[in-house]
Structures are given as structure tokens and as C-alpha cells.
Design a protein around this motif. Structure first.
Motif, PDB file in Angstrom:
ATOM      1  N   LEU A   1       0.865  -1.186   0.000  1.00  0.00           N
ATOM      2  CA  LEU A   1       0.000   0.000   0.000  1.00  0.00           C
ATOM      3  C   LEU A   1       0.899   1.232   0.000  1.00  0.00           C
ATOM      4  O   LEU A   1       1.939   1.253   0.647  1.00  0.00           O
ATOM      5  CB  LEU A   1      -0.889  -0.001   1.247  1.00  0.00           C
ATOM      6  N   PHE A   2       0.503   2.271  -0.732  1.00  0.00           N
ATOM      7  CA  PHE A   2       1.335   3.465  -0.823  1.00  0.00           C
ATOM      8  C   PHE A   2       1.202   4.278   0.458  1.00  0.00           C
ATOM      9  O   PHE A   2       0.112   4.752   0.778  1.00  0.00           O
ATOM     10  CB  PHE A   2       0.932   4.298  -2.045  1.00  0.00           C
TER      11      PHE A   2
ATOM     12  N   ARG B   1      -6.009   7.245 -11.421  1.00  0.00           N
ATOM     13  CA  ARG B   1      -5.281   8.507 -11.548  1.00  0.00           C
ATOM     14  C   ARG B   1      -4.200   8.364 -12.619  1.00  0.00           C
ATOM     15  O   ARG B   1      -3.969   9.279 -13.418  1.00  0.00           O
ATOM     16  CB  ARG B   1      -4.643   8.860 -10.198  1.00  0.00           C
ATOM     17  N   ILE B   2      -3.540   7.205 -12.616  1.00  0.00           N
ATOM     18  CA  ILE B   2      -2.494   6.953 -13.610  1.00  0.00           C
ATOM     19  C   ILE B   2      -3.077   7.052 -15.020  1.00  0.00           C
ATOM     20  O   ILE B   2      -2.426   7.509 -15.955  1.00  0.00           O
ATOM     21  CB  ILE B   2      -1.875   5.547 -13.384  1.00  0.00           C
ATOM     22  N   ARG B   3      -4.326   6.641 -15.155  1.00  0.00           N
ATOM     23  CA  ARG B   3      -4.973   6.711 -16.471  1.00  0.00           C
ATOM     24  C   ARG B   3      -5.719   8.023 -16.675  1.00  0.00           C
ATOM     25  O   ARG B   3      -6.567   8.134 -17.561  1.00  0.00           O
ATOM     26  CB  ARG B   3      -5.926   5.534 -16.632  1.00  0.00           C
ATOM     27  N   SER B   4      -5.424   9.006 -15.804  1.00  0.00           N
ATOM     28  CA  SER B   4      -6.009  10.343 -15.932  1.00  0.00           C
ATOM     29  C   SER B   4      -7.535  10.339 -15.899  1.00  0.00           C
ATOM     30  O   SER B   4      -8.185  11.119 -16.592  1.00  0.00           O
ATOM     31  CB  SER B   4      -5.524  11.025 -17.221  1.00  0.00           C
TER      32      SER B   4
ATOM     33  N   ARG C   1      -7.776  -2.244  -4.457  1.00  0.00           N
ATOM     34  CA  ARG C   1      -6.936  -1.505  -5.392  1.00  0.00           C
ATOM     35  C   ARG C   1      -6.595  -2.353  -6.608  1.00  0.00           C
ATOM     36  O   ARG C   1      -6.621  -1.868  -7.747  1.00  0.00           O
ATOM     37  CB  ARG C   1      -5.649  -1.061  -4.684  1.00  0.00           C
ATOM     38  N   ALA C   2      -6.318  -3.635  -6.352  1.00  0.00           N
ATOM     39  CA  ALA C   2      -5.947  -4.509  -7.470  1.00  0.00           C
ATOM     40  C   ALA C   2      -7.126  -4.744  -8.408  1.00  0.00           C
ATOM     41  O   ALA C   2      -6.950  -5.044  -9.591  1.00  0.00           O
ATOM     42  CB  ALA C   2      -5.421  -5.835  -6.930  1.00  0.00           C
TER      43      ALA C   2
ATOM     44  N   TYR D   1      -5.587   4.974  -7.239  1.00  0.00           N
ATOM     45  CA  TYR D   1      -4.291   5.229  -7.892  1.00  0.00           C
ATOM     46  C   TYR D   1      -4.250   4.784  -9.357  1.00  0.00           C
ATOM     47  O   TYR D   1      -3.859   5.558 -10.235  1.00  0.00           O
ATOM     48  CB  TYR D   1      -3.170   4.572  -7.078  1.00  0.00           C
ATOM     49  N   PRO D   2      -4.682   3.548  -9.668  1.00  0.00           N
ATOM     50  CA  PRO D   2      -4.623   3.131 -11.086  1.00  0.00           C
ATOM     51  C   PRO D   2      -5.497   4.009 -11.983  1.00  0.00           C
ATOM     52  O   PRO D   2      -5.180   4.202 -13.160  1.00  0.00           O
ATOM     53  CB  PRO D   2      -5.109   1.687 -11.060  1.00  0.00           C
TER      54      PRO D   2
END
Lengths: 363, 284, 344
Positions: free
Chosen positions: C86-87, C101-104, C146-147, C98-99
Motif C-alpha cells: 500500500l502506498f 489517476r495513472i490513467r487520468s 486496489r488490485a 491510484y490506477p
């Protein structure tokens, strides 16, 4: 060791004493000679090495006084150390080689033990500027060594020697100069006053000094390095990286003799004659030995030896020595010297320093 | 083992040694410096005990303000460059094989053992016209003729970054070595390309370490006084250079002390401020 | 075929083989447990599937497409790490989103999806919690959520429950299985806990020494282990060395009726589960031994019998077992269908 105990102990002298003590125990024959001894402060590096080699052994054999040479730091740090030690009644060195400004500053706090003229028969040999007196006439110090700061060039870059200090201002020399960084050791105000304003009288007033500084500001684009430490400049001069500047005449001569493409020139306006004095710390208990040493050093024969072996200019008139033209020329010049205005660096020290710093630091 | 809160005076005994050391080697010298900064300067040299503000008055001018500003800016820039270079470098280093790490760490430690003088002379030679790297560029045909790359701001910056970088890496290394490597892997399985994973996970996860490192390098760089002299022009001289001039060459201890006190206070204020900002960020 | 296919996957580190020529086909929607002792290569195989390790040789196919060269961040497989990973600088909601956000993905959309996922793992209202202030089980759920945030094609979990205490672990096993069935997602869990594997898996893959020893349903793995490694690793078993032929076999303590060896074979190892061995009075069975130790666990009793130098363990519930004492000589009755002749 008994002597050390009498004169008081600092941590530094204990350590040095321990080392010396070990050496003495190993060589009992020297123990007797050490009954009379003297700690002499000399500028560390070249001067100390030269004195250890050429002067001190002869002095010991002539007088029986054992010499312990102490390496002095540059700048006025030694003055600060001496004065702080004196307050505690201690003398890290009995006799020290001091710069003229340091002499004046030491006088201001009565740091120097006045010297007795009667015990210095050789004093009559000295040139008058080399006897340093308290305002009331007591002798504070006696000239030890004198040296010239001259215009130096790299012979590969400048096949023709420059003739005048005005070369420093030549726009062709952009980014080629190495000059001393501090007002109190570069003496560039005196050089500028002599070269462009007729002489040192221009520096009598603050307005005059500022005028001189404005002239000096014009050479700033030519300066590649404002150096505080000699080593910073010497190497660059030899390699031609910084092919012109002000530097010590004697050291430059030695470098040239070693085959380096450098030369020292006495400009028509004269070289800068700086000098060091022998002064005795008020805390020293070796007055008799100190007088004996200073008198020995004022002997024209010893001054000639210094000139030959160390490269310093004699503090006695040339006529009293047996120096040849070549020997004399290696250390000095018949051209009238530029003598620094040491008084300014004592009375206007902070003001000069502030103006100078602003002058060179301003972009 | 359970940690008991201290109850008796004797329980504080382990603190005595560090406390004494801190007092003897930091508090007392700093106290003396503060004291001297208020002493009366004697123009002939030395100073006499007094309580005057003359040294501070002399310092509070546009001239010294400019020098102080330059010094702080230079130190901040050095710290910034060191962190920007050192952070990814340390990240890779901490993940390299053991033998590679040892070689690098030994090399960095040996740079750290070099004095400022050696570093300064080495760089002034490297950047010189007669023996420097420009000759190499000429030989490679990339330059017309050798030129001096010093003195200038870039040379000062290069020298100072060189000096501070090993320090940066060694400060970053422990935190970097402790960082859970699966954080990066998790980020990658969640769709982040390696660079983006680095920027969105490693950098923010270590932001406190980054801030602490920045501050340490900043303070370290503030103390540099030889490199600006050797590699820069007078306008690149830092406050530390002027402090040295006053202390060593002018024997003006009160003024040198006043400048040093001011520098320490400004530094402490900046460090405090950045810690405050850092804490707020984390609370947010 | 549709689903995940591994073809001849090998992976070695500095010449040391970790995964050795693995072939496996996993139909879509299957729950797979990769089971094996530590160092058997199961985690390396999982990381290879995730794209975190590059196979030394072999191919990975998804629905027929070769993805061996596709980097991890483009595979869209959800993965839960043993450390959870976990971050630390992000709170629960930010970790899960998070994933996205990574994909905007826009902020509102991210918050919405995070809420959905938190509901899925029973953590409603925890979005603003820092991850440091979660219990072990809650952290577990956040990592799972998250996964799953991007509805991955494949859900990979590396020893996901190992940090939890026994009770919570059992509950999570059931929950994870239910979640998988609800989502119908192909799931691969690496574990060293055979109970965990039996609870959750459609397909158990037993690994040892970098190879797949057996891949089959839990019941089949338990009932029909193909070799001693599998038989021993899955549950407990009695391994009995026997001599014999196509007519019958003899164990050190007597004969075992009804068991025959393959033609030409003269010796073999029999695997017999302890619960398939029944203790009877001497004379009622041809195989006999002496009771050396009895462990009464309340719900069941384990009886250790020395049969001609081989130790055989029998388990029975107290109701089904006659009274015996240490030192008694007993007969051991084995049903032939419960004896498995292992490949040697």
C-alpha cells in the motif's frame, strides 16, 4: 623541559614539548645547548624552510642559543593568537616575524616588548624605514626581511616584458590578471596612486581614496582571479592560464630559475616594497636571547646571506653588503619603491575594507 | 523489551553524555559567537567586551543583503541540483548488486574525504584553458580552440554540486535501501510506466527524506567559502567568504561573528519554515 | 483456448533455475491456487505471469494472444503483494483510485469508483483514512480493492493472507472465494497453506523444485496424488513401501489384500490417508502392528502403529474406534480403493 615549564604551558606547547622532549632524551649532548633557547615565529612554508636551513643553525653555533622555529599562519591570525596568549601571560613564540600592519595593530595594544637600542649595536646598519617605533619613540620592532611585489608575466604569452603598472588596465589583457584579493595585502591603491595620480599623497583624504578606487574599478574586467593564497595564482601563472598579475619578485625569480616561463618586472613606477619586522611578545621571558637574535639578523653579512639564499631584499644599505649586481638584482632594484601606506590600514582599516569589498564584489 | 517512561532522575542518565557534548561543542561556541558579535571593535584590531549593535548595523545594508541573498540562493540551487541528480542515482544504486554498491559507496566516501581546497584546485584545473576539458573537446573536434570555463557562476555551481553530491547520496541511501521494492512493482501492475511509477510512488513516498536531504545539503553548501573564490568572480563570493575575510584577514571578530550569527539565524528560520510546510503537507 | 496458457515457461537467476519448463492452461473464471513449499518457484511463476519477471524461455498467452513481451503496466492484471505494498503517502481512497489517476480518470469518477470498491470489500466510509491507521485485515481489503480497481483480466495474489492470524485468515479465505465467484474473474493465488488451497481453489497446482507436480481439482489432488511429493504435501499420508506383483502386495507388517501392481513392477510405494486405515482386533486383518503412541485430540484420535518397522498413522473419531492401548497388537484394515500406488 624546565624552560617550558617556566614560560607557561599551553596545550600546543605541551604536545610540541613532548615531541621535543623525546628527541632531547635521545640526544643528551644537545640538552646542555638547550639551556639557552628561543622560540621564533616565521611565516610557514618557504620562509620557515629557508630559515631552518640557512640561518638558524649558524645562529645556534654562533651564540649557543637553541632555536625552535614556529610556523606562523598567514594573515593576522598569528597576531590574534599572540595577543590572546599574551593576555594569559604566555608566548607561543618569543620573537615573531610580523607584517607592518600587524606591527601597528600590535603597537595599539602594547603587545610588543620595547627593544633596548644599547643591546642592538647593529641597528645603525638598517635603512631608516626598517626600524619600527612606538609613537613615543620606543623601538617596537626591527626589520627582518623585505620583499618586492612586482608586475609578473608569463613569457610564453607576453614575449615582451611590460614596463608600467598601466599594463594592468590595458583592455587587451581582459581576463588575464591575477591580483591579490585584499586591500591590505595587494597595495593596489598605492600602485594606482603612483601610476595615475602622481603619488601616495592622493590617498591622504577619503575623497582621494575613492577617486583612486574608481580608477581601480576600471581594471576589474581584466581580473580573472582575485587570490588570497599564493598557491592559487602561482600555478596559473606558470601554466599561462593567468599570464599576468602581481606577485612576489623573489618567488617569481626562483620559479624562472627552475625553468618556468615566468618573469618579474620592476615597472617604471617601482615595485611594491613590503617587509616583515622582528617583534618580541610582551609575554616573552627571553629578552636577552631575543635581542641577541635581532642584533645577529641585522648584521650586513647575514642580510647578504638572506638575499643570496632566501631571495629577500636587504634591510641594510646595499653599500654595507658584498652583494654583486646580479645578486642584488635578484632580490631588489635601484628603482625607487612604492612603499605601502600601512598607516591607512590601521586607522581606516574597516572603512577601506568595506569600500574595497564593495568595489570588487559589485558585479 | 518494554520501554518504560523515565521516572527517577537517574533514568535520564544516558542523556547526560550527549547533552554535555551538545553544550560543550555547540551551545557554548555559539554563545561565545553571539557574545562577541555585540563586542566593540577596535579599529587597530581586536575587540573589547561591550554591548553594541555596530556590527549588526554595518551588516544591515543593501550590499550585505545582496551577498546574503546570493549565498542563500546559491546554496538552495546547489541543494536542488544535488537532490534532483542524487535521488534517481541513489534509487538505482540501492537496487544495484552488492558489489556495485560497495564500489560506488567507497568512491563517494573518498570524494567526501577530499577537502574543499583539493576539490577547488582540481576543478579550476579541469576548467582551465591550458589543461582543462576544453582541450579534450578541441581534440574531439567539438570546439575551435581551448577556452577557460572558469571563473563564472557555472563553475562555482559545478564545484559545489560535486562537493555536495556524495553527501546527498549518503544521506538518501539508508531511506532508499529501506524502501519496499514492491511499491514500485505494485505501481507498475496498476498501470504506471516505470518513470511515472517512480514519480508517483517513490518520490512522494520519500518526500520527508527529500526535504531533510535538501535542508542538510543547503546548510552544507552555505558553509562553502573556497570554491566561490577559486571558481567564481568576486560577485559570486558568498557570505562565508566575507566572514572569512573579516575573521582571518581583518581581525574583525565582532563583525565576522555578527555575520555568522545572522547567517545561522536566517538558515534556522528557513529550515524551520520548510519543516513547517512539510508537516502541513503531510497532515493535509 | 480462452483463458491463460503458459507454454514451457522457464526462469533462471544467474544460472540457477527457479521455474523449470512449466505448462499450464487456466480456463477463464477459474480460481487457481499455486501450492508448494517455500523456494518451489511458485512466486517467481506468479511474478512472471504479472510481467515483473521476464521468462528465460517460453510463452504466456491470454485468450490466444501472446503477451510474453507486454510490459507489466500494459497487462492490466491486478496483483496483491505479500507485503500488500500500500502506498504510505496516500490514504485509503487515493490508494484504491491510484490506477485510475495513472490513467487520468477525472476526480469525481475516481471518488465514485473508490466508493464502489470499498463497498465491495466491506470498507464503506474508510476512504479518508490514512493506511497506517488500518488493521491488518483492513489493509488486506484495501490491497484487494486496489488490485480490482481496473476490473483486471487476471487477479494475482502472492501469499495474500499470510500476515493475518488464523481466524481472520479462514474468514478471508471464504470471503475471497465468494468475491471471486461474484466477479467471475480468473484468479491465481500463491500459497504454502494447503488448507487455504483446498478452501478456495477450483484448480490446485502443486509445485516442487520449479516444476508443476500435479494440477487438478482439490479432491483429486487429495484422493489421487500422482507422486509421493504431492501425497505428502497435501494433507498427511502414510507412505508404505511394498513388494509384490500383479497378484498382490506385501508390506513389512503383512499382506494388503486387493492391491495389485502394474505388470512387471515388483516394488512400489503406497499412499494411504490416515482416515482410511481402520484398527481392528488381531486376526481380522492380514496386516498387523503394535501401537506405539496415541494422540487424543478430542474430535479425533491419532493412533501410531509400528507395523514391521514402518510407522503407520490411523485417524478416527472416538465413536468409530474401539478401545486400544499403547502396546496392544492390532490389525490394520485398508480398503483397496483407498490405497494409491504412486509413480516412483
Amino acid at each position: 623541559m624546565t624552560e617550558t615549564t617556566k614560560t607557561g604551558i599551553t596545550r600546543r606547547t605541551v604536545l610540541a614539548g613532548a615531541a621535543a622532549g623525546a628527541a632531547l632524551l635521545a640526544m643528551p649532548s644537545i640538552l646542555r645547548a638547550a639551556d639557552r633557547s628561543l622560540k621564533i615565529g616565521v611565516y610557514g612554508g618557504y620562509f620557515q624552510e629557508s630559515f631552518d636551513e640557512h640561518i638558524f643553525p649558524d645562529f645556534t653555533s654562533a651564540t649557543g642559543i637553541e632555536v625552535q622555529s614556529i610556523s606562523e599562519p598567514t594573515g593576522e591570525a598569528w597576531l590574534v593568537q599572540l595577543s590572546q596568549a599574551a593576555r594569559a601571560g604566555q608566548a607561543p613564540a618569543d620573537v615573531s616575524m610580523m607584517s607592518q600592519v600587524a606591527m601597528l595593530k600590535g603597537q595599539a595594544i602594547d603587545l610588543w616588548s620595547p627593544l633596548d637600542q644599547a643591546k642592538l649595536p647593529n641597528l645603525k646598519n638598517l635603512l631608516p624605514q626598517f626600524v619600527n617605533k612606538y609613537p613615543d619613540g620606543r623601538i617596537a620592532g626591527v626589520g627582518a626581511v623585505a620583499w618586492y611585489i612586482t608586475l609578473v608575466t608569463n613569457t610564453d604569452v607576453f614575449p615582451e616584458a611590460p614596463t608600467s603598472w598601466a599594463a594592468l588596465w590595458d583592455p587587451a589583457n581582459k581576463d588575464r590578471l591575477g591580483l591579490l584579493a585584499l586591500v591590505s595585502n595587494s597595495f593596489l591603491l598605492e600602485v594606482t596612486a603612483r601610476t595615475f595620480f602622481g603619488g601616495p599623497a592622493k590617498l591622504d583624504t577619503e575623497d582621494g581614496i575613492l577617486e583612486v578606487m574608481n580608477k581601480l574599478a576600471e581594471l576589474k574586467p581584466n581580473v580573472r582571479l582575485w587570490y588570497r593564497d599564493e598557491a592559487q595564482f602561482e600555478q596559473a601563472l606558470k601554466s599561462g592560464e593567468i599570464p599576468m598579475g602581481q606577485y612576489y619578485h623573489d618567488v617569481t625569480g626562483l620559479a624562472a630559475a627552475d625553468g618556468n616561463p615566468v618573469r618579474s618586472t620592476f615597472p617604471t613606477e617601482g615595485g611594491i616594497l613590503d617587509s616583515g619586522c622582528w617583534a618580541v611578545s610582551a609575554a616573552s621571558k627571553k629578552s636577552a636571547e631575543a635581542h641577541e637574535f635581532i642584533n645577529y639578523m641585522s648584521d650586513p653579512a647575514i642580510q647578504a646571506k638572506l638575499t643570496r639564499n632566501v631571495g629577500t631584499a636587504p634591510t641594510v644599505a646595499r653599500s654595507l653588503t658584498d652583494l654583486t649586481d646580479k645578486e642584488f638584482g635578484a632580490a631588489s632594484s635601484e628603482i625607487a619603491p612604492i612603499i605601502p601606506r600601512y598607516d591607512l590600514y590601521q586607522t581606516k582599516s574597516d572603512w577601506l575594507n568595506q569600500k574595497w569589498t564593495e568595489l570588487i564584489v559589485a558585479g | 523489551m518494554r520501554l518504560e517512561p523515565p521516572r527517577r532522575a537517574l533514568d535520564y542518565a544516558p542523556l547526560v553524555f550527549p547533552a554535555v557534548m551538545l553544550t560543550v561543542f555547540f551551545v557554548v561556541p555559539f554563545g561565545i559567537m553571539v557574545m562577541v558579535s555585540f563586542f566593540q571593535r577596535q579599529p587597530a584590531g581586536f575587540y573589547t567586551p561591550a554591548f553594541v549593535f555596530a556590527s549588526y548595523e554595518r551588516f544591515l545594508t543593501a550590499f550585505f543583503g545582496g551577498v546574503l541573498g546570493f549565498s542563500l540562493g546559491l546554496a538552495a540551487l546547489v541543494a536542488l541540483i544535488c537532490v534532483v541528480i542524487g535521488f534517481p542515482f541513489t534509487y538505482e544504486l540501492a537496487r544495484a548488486r552488492r558489489s556495485v554498491q560497495v564500489v560506488w559507496l567507497v568512491a563517494l566516501l573518498s570524494i567526501l574525504s577530499l577537502s574543499e581546497v583539493v576539490i577547488g584546485f582540481a576543478w579550476s584545473t579541469l576548467l582551465s584553458r591550458t589543461a582543462g576539458i576544453s582541450n579534450l573537446l578541441v581534440w574531439l573536434g567539438l570546439m575551435e580552440k581551448p577556452t577557460a570555463l572558469t571563473p563564472n557562476f557555472g563553475a562555482v555551481l559545478t564545484g559545489m554540486v560535486y562537493q555536495a553530491l556524495p553527501y546527498t547520496v549518503l544521506v538518501l541511501y539508508p531511506a532508499m535501501a529501506r524502501l519496499d521494492p514492491t511499491l514500485m512493482e505494485a505501481s507498475r501492475t496498476l498501470g504506471a510506466p516505470p518513470l511515472k511509477a517512480f514519480l508517483t510512488v517513490v518520490v512522494p513516498a520519500l518526500r520527508n527524506t527529500i526535504l531533510a536531504t535538501f535542508i542538510m545539503v543547503f546548510v552544507f553548501a552555505l558553509g562553502s567559502y573556497l570554491l566561490p573564490q577559486l571558481l567564481g568572480r568576486p560577485q559570486h563570493w558568498t557570505l562565508s567568504v566575507l566572514i572569512t575575510d573579516q575573521a582571518i584577514y581583518q581581525s574583525n571578530m565582532p563583525f565576522a561573528a555578527a555575520m555568522a550569527v545572522f547567517l545561522v539565524l536566517v538558515t534556522l528560520a528557513l529550515v524551520g519554515l520548510s519543516l513547517l510546510v512539510g508537516r502541513k503537507e503531510i497532515a493535509a | 483456448m480462452s483463458g491463460l496458457v503458459l507454454e514451457g515457461i522457464s526462469k533462471s537467476f544467474n544460472g540457477v533455475s527457479a521455474v523449470d519448463h512449466v505448462d499450464l492452461a487456466v480456463p477463464n473464471g477459474t480460481f487457481v491456487c499455486m501450492l508448494g513449499p517455500s523456494g518451489c518457484g511458485k512466486t517467481t511463476l506468479l511474478r512472471t505471469i504479472a510481467g515483473l519477471e521476464e521468462p528465460t524461455s517460453g510463452r504466456i498467452l491470454i485468450d490466444g494472444a501472446d503477451i510474453t513481451a507486454v510490459p507489466a503496466h500494459k497487462r492490466n492484471f491486478g496483483m496483491v503483494f505479500q507485503s500488500l505494498a500500500l502506498f504510505p503517502h496516500l490514504n485509503v481512497g487515493e490508494n484504491i483510485a491510484y490506477p485510475l489517476r495513472i490513467r487520468s480518470v477525472g476526480r469525481a469518477e475516481r471518488v465514485k469508483r473508490a466508493e464502489e470498491l470499498l463497498a465491495l470489500v466491506d470498507l464503506r466510509g474508510y476512504a479518508d483514512r490514512p493506511v497506517a491507521r488500518l488493521s491488518g485485515g483492513q489493509r488486506q481489503r484495501v490491497a484487494i480493492a486496489r488490485a480490482l480497481a481496473l476490473s483486471p483480466k487476471l487477479f494475482l495474489l502472492d501469499e495474500p493472507l499470510s500476515a493475518l492470524d488464523a481466524k481472520l485468515r479462514e474468514a478471508m479465505q471464504v470471503e475471497l472465494r465468494k468475491l471471486q465467484q461474484r466477479l467471475g474473474i480468473t484468479t491465481i493465488v500463491v500459497t504454502h497453506d494447503q488448507r487455504e488451497a483446498m478452501t478456495m481453489a477450483d484448480l490446485v497446482v502443486v509445485m516442487g523444485q520449479g516444476r508443476i507436480q500435479q494440477a487438478a481439482s482439490p479432491v483429486e489432488i487429495y484422493r489421487k496424488p500422482v507422486n509421493a511429493f504431492v501425497a505428502d504435501f497435501i494433507g498427511s499420508t502414510n507412505l508404505i513401501a511394498v513388494q509384490g506383483s500383479g497378484q498382490g502386495v506385501t508390506a513389512p507388517g503383512g499382506t494388503i489384500p486387493g492391491v495389485v501392481l502394474a505388470p512387471g513392477q515388483t516394488s512400489a510405494t503406497l499412499s494411504v490417508r490416515p482416515e482410511d486405515i481402520h484398527l481392528v482386533p488381531v486376526g481380522e486383518a492380514p496386516l498387523t502392528g503394535t501401537i506405539s503412541f496415541i494422540r487424543d485430540l478430542g474430535a479425533s484420535i491419532e493412533t501410531f502403529v509400528d507395523a514391521g518397522g514402518t510407522q503407520i498413522v490411523a485417524v478416527a473419531s472416538p465413536r468409530d474406534r474401539a478401545e486400544f492401548r499403547v502396546g496392544d497388537t492390532v490389525g490394520l484394515r485398508l480398503a483397496p480403493e483407498s490405497c494409491r500406488v504412486l509413480a516412483s
